[in-house]
Write an enzyme that holds these catalytic residues in place. Sequence first.
Site, PDB file in Angstrom:
ATOM      1  N   SER A 119       0.831  -1.212   0.000  1.00 35.08           N
ATOM      2  CA  SER A 119       0.000   0.000   0.000  1.00 35.08           C
ATOM      3  C   SER A 119       0.859   1.252   0.000  1.00 35.08           C
ATOM      4  O   SER A 119       0.360   2.344  -0.252  1.00 35.08           O
ATOM      5  CB  SER A 119      -0.866   0.054   1.256  1.00 35.08           C
ATOM      6  OG  SER A 119      -1.561  -1.132   1.429  1.00 35.08           O
ATOM      7  N   HIS A 140      -1.625  -3.261  -6.991  1.00 38.27           N
ATOM      8  CA  HIS A 140      -2.288  -2.897  -5.729  1.00 38.27           C
ATOM      9  C   HIS A 140      -3.796  -3.117  -5.801  1.00 38.27           C
ATOM     10  O   HIS A 140      -4.533  -2.316  -6.368  1.00 38.27           O
ATOM     11  CB  HIS A 140      -1.972  -1.421  -5.404  1.00 38.27           C
ATOM     12  CG  HIS A 140      -2.477  -0.968  -4.078  1.00 38.27           C
ATOM     13  ND1 HIS A 140      -2.897   0.317  -3.832  1.00 38.27           N
ATOM     14  CD2 HIS A 140      -2.623  -1.628  -2.906  1.00 38.27           C
ATOM     15  CE1 HIS A 140      -3.278   0.416  -2.572  1.00 38.27           C
ATOM     16  NE2 HIS A 140      -3.128  -0.739  -1.991  1.00 38.27           N
ATOM     17  N   GLU A 152      -4.720  -0.655  -8.759  1.00 38.08           N
ATOM     18  CA  GLU A 152      -3.742   0.381  -9.110  1.00 38.08           C
ATOM     19  C   GLU A 152      -2.502  -0.323  -9.638  1.00 38.08           C
ATOM     20  O   GLU A 152      -1.975  -1.219  -8.973  1.00 38.08           O
ATOM     21  CB  GLU A 152      -3.325   1.176  -7.868  1.00 38.08           C
ATOM     22  CG  GLU A 152      -4.141   2.412  -7.607  1.00 38.08           C
ATOM     23  CD  GLU A 152      -3.586   3.216  -6.435  1.00 38.08           C
ATOM     24  OE1 GLU A 152      -3.139   4.343  -6.664  1.00 38.08           O
ATOM     25  OE2 GLU A 152      -3.611   2.724  -5.297  1.00 38.08           O
ATOM     26  N   ASN A 190      -4.631   6.036  -1.812  1.00 40.54           N
ATOM     27  CA  ASN A 190      -4.321   6.376  -0.422  1.00 40.54           C
ATOM     28  C   ASN A 190      -3.759   7.785  -0.266  1.00 40.54           C
ATOM     29  O   ASN A 190      -3.881   8.389   0.791  1.00 40.54           O
ATOM     30  CB  ASN A 190      -3.368   5.339   0.173  1.00 40.54           C
ATOM     31  CG  ASN A 190      -4.104   4.047   0.470  1.00 40.54           C
ATOM     32  OD1 ASN A 190      -5.263   4.068   0.883  1.00 40.54           O
ATOM     33  ND2 ASN A 190      -3.452   2.925   0.244  1.00 40.54           N
TER      34      ASN A 190
END
Length: 292
Positions: A119, A140, A152, A190
């Site tokens: 992450s 991801h 991702e 994120n």
Amino acid sequence: MEIGSIGIVGAGQMGNGIAHVCALAGYDVVLTDVSQDALDAATALIAANMDRQVSREKIAQAERDAAMGRIRATMTLADAGGTDLVIEAATERETVKQAIFEDLLPHLKPNTILTSNTSSISITRLASRTDRPEKFMGFHFMNPVPVMQLVELIRGIATDEETYQACRGVVDRLEKTAATAEDFPAFIVNRILMPMINEAVYTLYEGVGTVTSIDTSLKLGANHPMGPLALADFIGLDTCLAIMNVLHDGLADTKYRPCPLLVKYVEAGWLGRKSQRGFYDYRGEGEPVPTR
Ligand code: NAD
């Protein structure tokens, strides 16, 4: 490059979901972990989740059986090295991930693509420790993997186009949607989501609103399916704090400083749903109760 087999390292929350969707899409899957208990739990969970898909008529019984038959669970990491694509989904600690790639290297095929589901850890840095930085990228998935549509794809500085296209092809075959990100701290989702959650915690910390008023505001005022504090509990407050620290350290900007109240919850061991208490208390029978 055609991908037929996928090695998944780490059979936790993410690894089992990744194995689930890859097997259903027809890939041969080698699922590895250092813990036999984790492998047993993952296999049982994948079977239960696929059974639920059968009962909801999302997949046929024969598809479920074929997919389960494509998953091989083993504690031998080297077995994952013989696949076309490795997706590393082990514990979010750089030393753990580095050791995994180091141990895998002697067992890889010349063309094996290496990826990490991290992450927040730098893809370029992980890649630089391998013999194939051009065949290394970030892959991801979002949690829970069978439900969430996005993947991702993160290019390291050295990632070549062939590797990127091969990974894109896998995302297409999984019937998911890829968003491409460059390798900067926390990538796209994120980078945007965590500061919003952190700001929600500041809003609580400064007494602007209560847990309920903050979550209600974002649900009904911004049409978010879940309030930011409920979402933080779902993700894990330790994970949220770790990602804020990566943003703060990596981008050296005070706008990313983690809220002291978030730090306090983590220090208390109130990590959200996984520890039964975070911004809500989940220990009772009924609806979760706000803790502030
Ligand atoms: P988890 O703790 O549920 O699972 C990690 C697994 O890795 C455990 O089963 C552990 O036994 C195993 N493991 C540890 N060291 C290992 C080793 N040396 N070799 C093989 N297996 C090893 O963690 P998770 O939530 O599944 O997260 C895994 C990765 O996915 C992390 O990099 C995390 O950042 C990333 N991620 C997590 C989420 C999320 O919401 N949880 C979302 C996207 C990405």
